[in-house]
Design an enzyme around this catalytic site. Structure first.
Site, PDB file in Angstrom:
ATOM      1  N   TYR A  47       1.457  -2.116  -0.725  1.00  0.00           N
ATOM      2  CA  TYR A  47      -0.009  -2.100  -0.825  1.00  0.00           C
ATOM      3  C   TYR A  47      -0.447  -2.477  -2.241  1.00  0.00           C
ATOM      4  O   TYR A  47      -1.291  -3.357  -2.445  1.00  0.00           O
ATOM      5  CB  TYR A  47      -0.524  -0.707  -0.446  1.00  0.00           C
ATOM      6  CG  TYR A  47      -2.016  -0.528  -0.612  1.00  0.00           C
ATOM      7  CD1 TYR A  47      -2.897  -0.940   0.386  1.00  0.00           C
ATOM      8  CD2 TYR A  47      -2.543   0.045  -1.770  1.00  0.00           C
ATOM      9  CE1 TYR A  47      -4.265  -0.786   0.232  1.00  0.00           C
ATOM     10  CE2 TYR A  47      -3.902   0.205  -1.927  1.00  0.00           C
ATOM     11  CZ  TYR A  47      -4.766  -0.208  -0.929  1.00  0.00           C
ATOM     12  OH  TYR A  47      -6.125  -0.056  -1.093  1.00  0.00           O
ATOM     13  N   VAL A  61      -7.301  11.693   1.732  1.00  0.00           N
ATOM     14  CA  VAL A  61      -7.025  13.136   1.698  1.00  0.00           C
ATOM     15  C   VAL A  61      -8.296  13.978   1.862  1.00  0.00           C
ATOM     16  O   VAL A  61      -8.281  15.016   2.541  1.00  0.00           O
ATOM     17  CB  VAL A  61      -6.244  13.505   0.405  1.00  0.00           C
ATOM     18  CG1 VAL A  61      -7.058  13.240  -0.858  1.00  0.00           C
ATOM     19  CG2 VAL A  61      -5.786  14.942   0.448  1.00  0.00           C
ATOM     20  N   LEU A  71     -12.173  -4.355  13.799  1.00  0.00           N
ATOM     21  CA  LEU A  71     -12.400  -3.021  14.379  1.00  0.00           C
ATOM     22  C   LEU A  71     -11.089  -2.226  14.534  1.00  0.00           C
ATOM     23  O   LEU A  71     -10.989  -1.357  15.394  1.00  0.00           O
ATOM     24  CB  LEU A  71     -13.142  -3.121  15.724  1.00  0.00           C
ATOM     25  CG  LEU A  71     -14.510  -3.828  15.663  1.00  0.00           C
ATOM     26  CD1 LEU A  71     -15.165  -3.872  17.046  1.00  0.00           C
ATOM     27  CD2 LEU A  71     -15.446  -3.131  14.673  1.00  0.00           C
ATOM     28  N   ASP A  86       4.401   7.711  -3.264  1.00  0.00           N
ATOM     29  CA  ASP A  86       3.205   8.446  -3.696  1.00  0.00           C
ATOM     30  C   ASP A  86       3.124   8.445  -5.232  1.00  0.00           C
ATOM     31  O   ASP A  86       4.073   8.870  -5.909  1.00  0.00           O
ATOM     32  CB  ASP A  86       3.280   9.882  -3.179  1.00  0.00           C
ATOM     33  CG  ASP A  86       1.910  10.520  -3.023  1.00  0.00           C
ATOM     34  OD1 ASP A  86       0.903   9.816  -3.208  1.00  0.00           O
ATOM     35  OD2 ASP A  86       1.859  11.724  -2.719  1.00  0.00           O
ATOM     36  N   ASP A 108     -10.063 -11.588  12.911  1.00  0.00           N
ATOM     37  CA  ASP A 108      -9.050 -11.274  11.901  1.00  0.00           C
ATOM     38  C   ASP A 108      -9.343 -12.034  10.598  1.00  0.00           C
ATOM     39  O   ASP A 108      -9.519 -13.261  10.614  1.00  0.00           O
ATOM     40  CB  ASP A 108      -7.687 -11.709  12.472  1.00  0.00           C
ATOM     41  CG  ASP A 108      -6.523 -11.377  11.551  1.00  0.00           C
ATOM     42  OD1 ASP A 108      -6.758 -10.859  10.448  1.00  0.00           O
ATOM     43  OD2 ASP A 108      -5.383 -11.651  11.965  1.00  0.00           O
ATOM     44  N   LYS A 168      -2.378  -5.894  -3.549  1.00  0.00           N
ATOM     45  CA  LYS A 168      -3.674  -5.856  -4.256  1.00  0.00           C
ATOM     46  C   LYS A 168      -3.559  -6.607  -5.588  1.00  0.00           C
ATOM     47  O   LYS A 168      -4.492  -7.312  -5.994  1.00  0.00           O
ATOM     48  CB  LYS A 168      -4.127  -4.407  -4.482  1.00  0.00           C
ATOM     49  CG  LYS A 168      -4.602  -3.703  -3.205  1.00  0.00           C
ATOM     50  CD  LYS A 168      -5.872  -4.344  -2.651  1.00  0.00           C
ATOM     51  CE  LYS A 168      -6.464  -3.561  -1.487  1.00  0.00           C
ATOM     52  NZ  LYS A 168      -7.642  -4.213  -0.895  1.00  0.00           N
ATOM     53  N   ALA A 178     -12.056  -6.131   3.763  1.00  0.00           N
ATOM     54  CA  ALA A 178     -11.132  -5.920   4.890  1.00  0.00           C
ATOM     55  C   ALA A 178      -9.712  -5.760   4.374  1.00  0.00           C
ATOM     56  O   ALA A 178      -9.222  -6.584   3.596  1.00  0.00           O
ATOM     57  CB  ALA A 178     -11.205  -7.097   5.858  1.00  0.00           C
ATOM     58  N   ALA A 179      -9.070  -4.703   4.794  1.00  0.00           N
ATOM     59  CA  ALA A 179      -7.674  -4.458   4.410  1.00  0.00           C
ATOM     60  C   ALA A 179      -7.156  -3.281   5.217  1.00  0.00           C
ATOM     61  O   ALA A 179      -7.930  -2.536   5.819  1.00  0.00           O
ATOM     62  CB  ALA A 179      -7.566  -4.136   2.916  1.00  0.00           C
TER      63      ALA A 179
END
Ligand code: NAD
Ligand code: UD1
Length: 311
Positions: free
Chosen positions: A142, A186, A34, A272, A52, A146, A73-74
């Site tokens: 990130y 975004v 959560l 970015d 977790d 992945k 979940a991430a």
């Protein structure tokens, strides 16, 4: 009727998946801490374990007697991984390995796992459109985590005989995407700002392109992935194949909402990606239905958000 575990099921994409699984009369169990997800995103009939995903005891409890696991979940924000490298790594990679490790326990006879990867694995690869066999060159923690999930999924399948399917989601949008944090997607932020008559912040020049995909289409891919597991570890793009710049997005959203956007330019964000457009061709073998266009999806999303803002 089967029992499915959805990690991260109280989040944006996970909650849509839970809804669809319930419509198909499956029993759904969710493991979620959560942190960004909400209890009221899922129905009372869903069994929720608050915990977790990187905690082996929680995952063991959550995986008891399930027929399959959707691992979503991430910490989904690229920017947060720049600011909190180690913290996001714990959830984003250790969490995935914890799930694969539990799925591989001898008493479970190989729980199949469909997991969320990301277009971020392609990083600064400029060869558009990005195909599953294009070079992976992540530029953020990130994206690297992945890609790590994909490598460990390969280990899960090859060494431990766990069927796995990785889905490289491009930029997902739709109802229930939370706009409340600066780390949010975004489209959710722009809709919230437009409806509240606040200016939109454009990071950099706004020419960066994204391949936006509607959440309902993502759920179709998740279900199709689970329904067509093979012994070989598989990976698919989840995208529309169309690039839209952030400035174009602001314009289209302005038309959809009916308010001309005021734009405020801010410095480009570290890490970015400039170009992110996928090739959806390989995913066609999953036999998916028609896709939602960006304009249709934006209309559905604005119609969902508008009454809450007006209230
Ligand atoms: P979200 O933040 O809405 O959902 C993530 C969920 O995971 C939340 O409910 C959160 O509370 C839960 N969670 C986070 N850390 C946890 C932990 N340590 N233990 C248990 N639960 C935890 O994000 P989303 O957009 O629904 O993303 C779902 C998945 O899809 C993520 O794996 C994300 O990386 C991936 N993804 C999302 C997009 C996108 O555009 N939204 C694109 C590519 C990949
Ligand atoms: C998103 C997902 C990530 C996923 C990746 C796959 C979220 C929060 N992130 O990352 O999980 O793996 O797609 O491609 O859903 N921007 C602005 N103004 C704003 C907010 C954003 O200009 O107010 C710009 C950003 O600088 C970026 C683009 O919009 O260029 C998209 O940003 P964002 O929605 O955060 O997504 P990604 O970083 O692409």
């Amino acid at each position: 009727m089967a029992t499915f575990l959805v990690t991260g099921g109280c989040g944006f994409i996970g909650s849509h998946l839970c809804e669809r699984l319930e419509q198909q009369d499956h029993h759904v169990r969710v493991l979620d801490d959560l942190s960004t997800g909400r209890r009221d995103n899922i129905s009372d009939d869903v069994e929720l374990i608050v915990g977790d995903v990187a905690d082996p005891d929680c995952v063991a409890r959550a995986m008891d007697n399930v027929d399959g696991c959707f691992h979503l979940a991430a910490i989904a924000s690229v920017r947060r991984s720049v600011e909190d490298w180690l913290g996001t790594h714990e959830t984003n990679l250790t969490g995935a390995i914890t799930v694969f490790n539990e799925a591989a326990r001898p008493n479970r006879s190989g729980v199949p796992v469909v997991y969320a990867s990301s277009a971020a694995v392609y990083g600064d690869n400029q060869e558009m459109p990005l195909r599953e066999n294009s070079a992976t060159q992540p530029i953020t923690a990130y994206g690297a985590d992945k890609l790590g999930c994909e490598l460990h999924a390969r280990v899960a399948s090859r060494v431990h005989r766990i069927p796995t399917c990785g889905l490289r989601f491009f930029n997902v949008f739709g109802p229930r995407q939370d706009p409340s944090s600066p780390y949010s997607g975004v489209i959710s932020i722009f809709i919230d700002r437009l409806l509240n008559r606040r200016p939109l912040t454009i990071f950099g020049h706004g020419g960066q392109q994204r391949d936006f995909v509607f959440v309902g289409d993502v759920v179709d891919h998740l279900l199709a992935g689970m329904g067509s597991m093979t012994a070989e570890p598989r990976i698919f793009n989840v995208c529309g194949g169309v690039g839209t710049t952030i400035l174009e997005l602001a314009g289209i959203l302005g038309e959809t909402v009916g308010i001309a956007p005021a734009l405020h330019f801010a410095p480009a964000q570290t890490g970015d990606i400039q170009l992110s457009i996928g090739d959806p061709a390989r995913a066609a073998i999953l036999n998916l239905g028609t896709r939602t266009t960006l304009r249709e999806g934006l209309r559905l999303t604005v119609d969902f958000v508008r009454p809450a803002v007006a209230a």
